[in-house]
Scaffold this motif. Structure first.
Motif, PDB file in Angstrom:
ATOM      1  N   GLY A  39       1.142  -1.099  -0.222  1.00  0.00           N
ATOM      2  CA  GLY A  39      -0.144   0.083   0.104  1.00  0.00           C
ATOM      3  C   GLY A  39       0.453   1.532  -0.080  1.00  0.00           C
ATOM      4  N   LYS A  40       2.134   1.440  -0.786  1.00  0.00           N
ATOM      5  CA  LYS A  40       3.152   2.486  -0.213  1.00  0.00           C
ATOM      6  C   LYS A  40       2.453   3.644  -1.346  1.00  0.00           C
ATOM      7  N   LYS A  41       2.310   4.812  -0.783  1.00  0.00           N
ATOM      8  CA  LYS A  41       1.404   5.681  -1.686  1.00  0.00           C
ATOM      9  C   LYS A  41       2.633   6.038  -2.860  1.00  0.00           C
ATOM     10  N   THR A  42       1.856   6.700  -4.081  1.00  0.00           N
ATOM     11  CA  THR A  42       2.463   6.784  -5.373  1.00  0.00           C
ATOM     12  C   THR A  42       2.158   8.111  -5.469  1.00  0.00           C
ATOM     13  N   LEU A  43       2.994   9.423  -5.506  1.00  0.00           N
ATOM     14  CA  LEU A  43       2.746  10.822  -5.750  1.00  0.00           C
ATOM     15  C   LEU A  43       2.742  10.959  -7.008  1.00  0.00           C
ATOM     16  N   LYS A  44       1.334  10.908  -8.191  1.00  0.00           N
ATOM     17  CA  LYS A  44       1.418  11.452  -8.772  1.00  0.00           C
ATOM     18  C   LYS A  44       1.773  13.031  -9.439  1.00  0.00           C
ATOM     19  N   VAL A  45       2.603  13.210 -10.129  1.00  0.00           N
ATOM     20  CA  VAL A  45       3.068  14.045 -10.683  1.00  0.00           C
ATOM     21  C   VAL A  45       2.909  14.579 -11.777  1.00  0.00           C
ATOM     22  N   ALA A  46       2.099  15.602 -12.553  1.00  0.00           N
ATOM     23  CA  ALA A  46       2.299  15.959 -13.494  1.00  0.00           C
ATOM     24  C   ALA A  46       3.574  17.414 -14.321  1.00  0.00           C
ATOM     25  N   HIS A  85      13.935  13.656  -5.688  1.00  0.00           N
ATOM     26  CA  HIS A  85      14.255  14.051  -4.159  1.00  0.00           C
ATOM     27  C   HIS A  85      12.929  14.163  -2.924  1.00  0.00           C
ATOM     28  N   ILE A  86      11.738  14.399  -3.718  1.00  0.00           N
ATOM     29  CA  ILE A  86      11.262  14.899  -2.223  1.00  0.00           C
ATOM     30  C   ILE A  86       9.848  12.894  -1.852  1.00  0.00           C
ATOM     31  N   CYS A  87      10.079  12.006  -3.472  1.00  0.00           N
ATOM     32  CA  CYS A  87       9.575  10.446  -2.746  1.00  0.00           C
ATOM     33  C   CYS A  87      10.349   9.733  -2.195  1.00  0.00           C
ATOM     34  N   GLU A  88      11.604  10.279  -2.931  1.00  0.00           N
ATOM     35  CA  GLU A  88      12.915   9.641  -1.608  1.00  0.00           C
ATOM     36  C   GLU A  88      13.704   9.987   0.042  1.00  0.00           C
ATOM     37  N   GLU A  89      12.796  11.096   0.229  1.00  0.00           N
ATOM     38  CA  GLU A  89      12.502  11.792   1.808  1.00  0.00           C
ATOM     39  C   GLU A  89      11.203  11.189   2.228  1.00  0.00           C
ATOM     40  N   LEU A  90       9.928  11.074   1.593  1.00  0.00           N
ATOM     41  CA  LEU A  90       8.916  10.842   1.954  1.00  0.00           C
ATOM     42  C   LEU A  90       8.319   9.066   1.740  1.00  0.00           C
ATOM     43  N   GLY A  91       8.999   8.304   1.584  1.00  0.00           N
ATOM     44  CA  GLY A  91       8.954   7.356   1.006  1.00  0.00           C
ATOM     45  C   GLY A  91       7.582   6.859   0.305  1.00  0.00           C
ATOM     46  N   TYR A  92       7.749   8.094  -1.054  1.00  0.00           N
ATOM     47  CA  TYR A  92       6.970   7.373  -2.207  1.00  0.00           C
ATOM     48  C   TYR A  92       7.174   6.564  -2.976  1.00  0.00           C
ATOM     49  N   ASP A  93       6.108   6.178  -3.648  1.00  0.00           N
ATOM     50  CA  ASP A  93       7.035   6.363  -5.130  1.00  0.00           C
ATOM     51  C   ASP A  93       6.520   7.399  -5.928  1.00  0.00           C
ATOM     52  N   LEU A  94       7.221   7.134  -7.367  1.00  0.00           N
ATOM     53  CA  LEU A  94       7.400   8.494  -8.104  1.00  0.00           C
ATOM     54  C   LEU A  94       6.115   8.082  -8.969  1.00  0.00           C
ATOM     55  N   GLU A  95       5.082   8.964 -10.123  1.00  0.00           N
ATOM     56  CA  GLU A  95       5.069   8.733 -11.277  1.00  0.00           C
ATOM     57  C   GLU A  95       4.357  10.100 -11.763  1.00  0.00           C
ATOM     58  N   ILE A  96       5.226   9.837 -13.062  1.00  0.00           N
ATOM     59  CA  ILE A  96       5.477  11.119 -13.683  1.00  0.00           C
ATOM     60  C   ILE A  96       3.824  10.999 -14.815  1.00  0.00           C
ATOM     61  N   VAL A  97       2.623  12.444 -14.803  1.00  0.00           N
ATOM     62  CA  VAL A  97       2.272  12.460 -15.729  1.00  0.00           C
ATOM     63  C   VAL A  97       2.143  13.437 -16.758  1.00  0.00           C
ATOM     64  N   LYS A  98       2.725  13.491 -18.269  1.00  0.00           N
ATOM     65  CA  LYS A  98       2.807  14.567 -18.847  1.00  0.00           C
ATOM     66  C   LYS A  98       1.901  15.394 -19.511  1.00  0.00           C
ATOM     67  N   VAL A 113      -3.686  14.183 -10.755  1.00  0.00           N
ATOM     68  CA  VAL A 113      -2.271  14.230 -10.193  1.00  0.00           C
ATOM     69  C   VAL A 113      -2.701  14.741  -8.476  1.00  0.00           C
ATOM     70  N   ASP A 114      -1.589  14.627  -8.291  1.00  0.00           N
ATOM     71  CA  ASP A 114      -1.947  14.838  -6.547  1.00  0.00           C
ATOM     72  C   ASP A 114      -0.758  16.460  -6.503  1.00  0.00           C
ATOM     73  N   CYS A 115       0.355  16.777  -7.523  1.00  0.00           N
ATOM     74  CA  CYS A 115       0.455  17.551  -7.884  1.00  0.00           C
ATOM     75  C   CYS A 115       1.287  17.982  -8.586  1.00  0.00           C
ATOM     76  N   VAL A 116       1.770  19.474  -9.525  1.00  0.00           N
ATOM     77  CA  VAL A 116       2.372  19.877 -10.467  1.00  0.00           C
ATOM     78  C   VAL A 116       3.992  20.313  -9.619  1.00  0.00           C
ATOM     79  N   ILE A 117       5.070  19.537 -10.917  1.00  0.00           N
ATOM     80  CA  ILE A 117       6.407  20.111 -10.342  1.00  0.00           C
ATOM     81  C   ILE A 117       6.800  20.673 -11.554  1.00  0.00           C
ATOM     82  N   ALA A 118       6.890  21.897 -12.117  1.00  0.00           N
ATOM     83  CA  ALA A 118       6.617  22.589 -13.295  1.00  0.00           C
ATOM     84  C   ALA A 118       7.180  24.311 -14.135  1.00  0.00           C
ATOM     85  N   GLY A 119       7.907  24.097 -12.580  1.00  0.00           N
ATOM     86  CA  GLY A 119       8.270  25.621 -12.757  1.00  0.00           C
ATOM     87  C   GLY A 119       7.344  26.388 -13.246  1.00  0.00           C
ATOM     88  N   GLN A 120       6.413  26.295 -12.025  1.00  0.00           N
ATOM     89  CA  GLN A 120       5.221  27.401 -11.746  1.00  0.00           C
ATOM     90  C   GLN A 120       5.161  28.758 -11.371  1.00  0.00           C
TER      91      GLN A 120
END
Length: 288
Positions: A39-46, A85-98, A113-120
């Motif tokens: 049940g490890k959380k996956t962080l969906k990042v757009a 880096h964020i996922c490693e620190e929080l113990g999450y899996d990472l999924e990138i959404v384009k 998605v859970d969050c946007v990391i896109a130079g906003q």
């Protein structure tokens, strides 16, 4: 005597059953532990996956690139490095959404998605729609021109008077900076950062306004570009702190995720951000 034998047999049976129950409990505990692991959380990042050096698309996992969801391609760049880096620190899996640039905010709002990391940039307008983390980069506003063009020696915004210019749509570069150029011929906004760079390279415009990391990366991809930085002069583009602070956006009511991400960012320094961005620029593709 028979009664004593019966009592002894009953005692032995009860002991066997007790051992069996204890063994069963152990199995359940192990199963429970496995379930928790599954049940490890996956962080969906757009992100756009097309905005070097913040993010881009590449065909392999070279340098630690991450698979793009639903694609055979991989994403990498400063934003991917930060997401990892964020996922490693929080113990999450990472999924990138384009996603396209204009779809990023709505994807967060809808929970796609859970969050946007896109130079906003952390603008007041965006803050009305989504919540932002603390800045994960500070990007000053600069100008790109052709090294052999008529504006190559510009020392300030006033020296760009009459220039034909453009930038990326729905950015402070286009909405706030270009109108500050006197008598500018402002072309329609470009749908992406690569598109605005192509407009300059193909001589459709004289000037592109963008941020420092994008400009630095562009000068690697296009050696005939020249970067003009007016930020330390008296004739710079007028921008606010929110315009140059780059943040991670998420749903307004997702306070748990915001606190978690801010906790990771609070341990990082400007030097950490600069080192990570320099690395991204050094390995970026030379063309999008």
């Amino acid at each position: 005597m028979k009664k004593q034998v019966k009592k002894l047999v009953a005692l032995l049976l009860s002991m066997v059953m007790a051992v069996g129950m204890l063994a069963g409990c152990g199995e359940k505990k192990e199963e429970s532990t496995q379930a928790e692991g599954e049940g490890k959380k996956t962080l969906k990042v757009a992100m756009e996956c097309g905005y070097a050096p913040y993010n881009w698309t590449q065909p392999t996992d070279e340098n630690g690139a991450v698979p793009i969801s639903g694609s055979s391609d991989y994403a990498y760049g400063y934003d991917v490095m930060m997401a990892k880096h964020i996922c490693e620190e929080l113990g999450y899996d990472l999924e990138i959404v384009k996603l396209d640039w204009d779809s990023l905010v709505t994807a967060v709002q809808s929970g796609t998605v859970d969050c946007v990391i896109a130079g906003q940039s952390i603008t007041a307008e965006r803050q009305e729609m989504v919540a932002f983390s603390e800045p994960y980069y500070y990007a000053s506003i600069v100008t790109l021109v052709k090294a052999d063009g008529k504006y190559a020696d510009a020392k300030g915004v006033a020296d760009l008077t009459g220039a034909t210019c453009t930038s990326q749509q729905n950015t402070i570069w286009y909405d706030s900076c270009l109108p500050q150029i006197k008598d500018a011929n402002i072309l329609p906004a470009q749908e992406s950062a690569p598109a605005m760079l192509v407009a300059l390279e193909s001589n459709k415009c004289d000037v592109v306004v963008t941020d420092m990391p994008t400009a630095m990366a562009a000068c690697v991809a296009y050696p005939d570009f020249k970067l003009l930085d007016f930020s330390e002069t008296e004739d710079a583009f007028e921008v606010s702190e929110e315009d140059i602070n780059i943040g991670i956006s998420m749903k307004k009511d997702n306070t748990e995720l915001k606190e978690a991400i801010d906790g990771v960012l609070s341990k990082m320094t400007v030097d950490d951000y600069t080192k990570m961005m320099d690395e991204a620029i050094s390995v970026q593709p030379l063309s999008e």
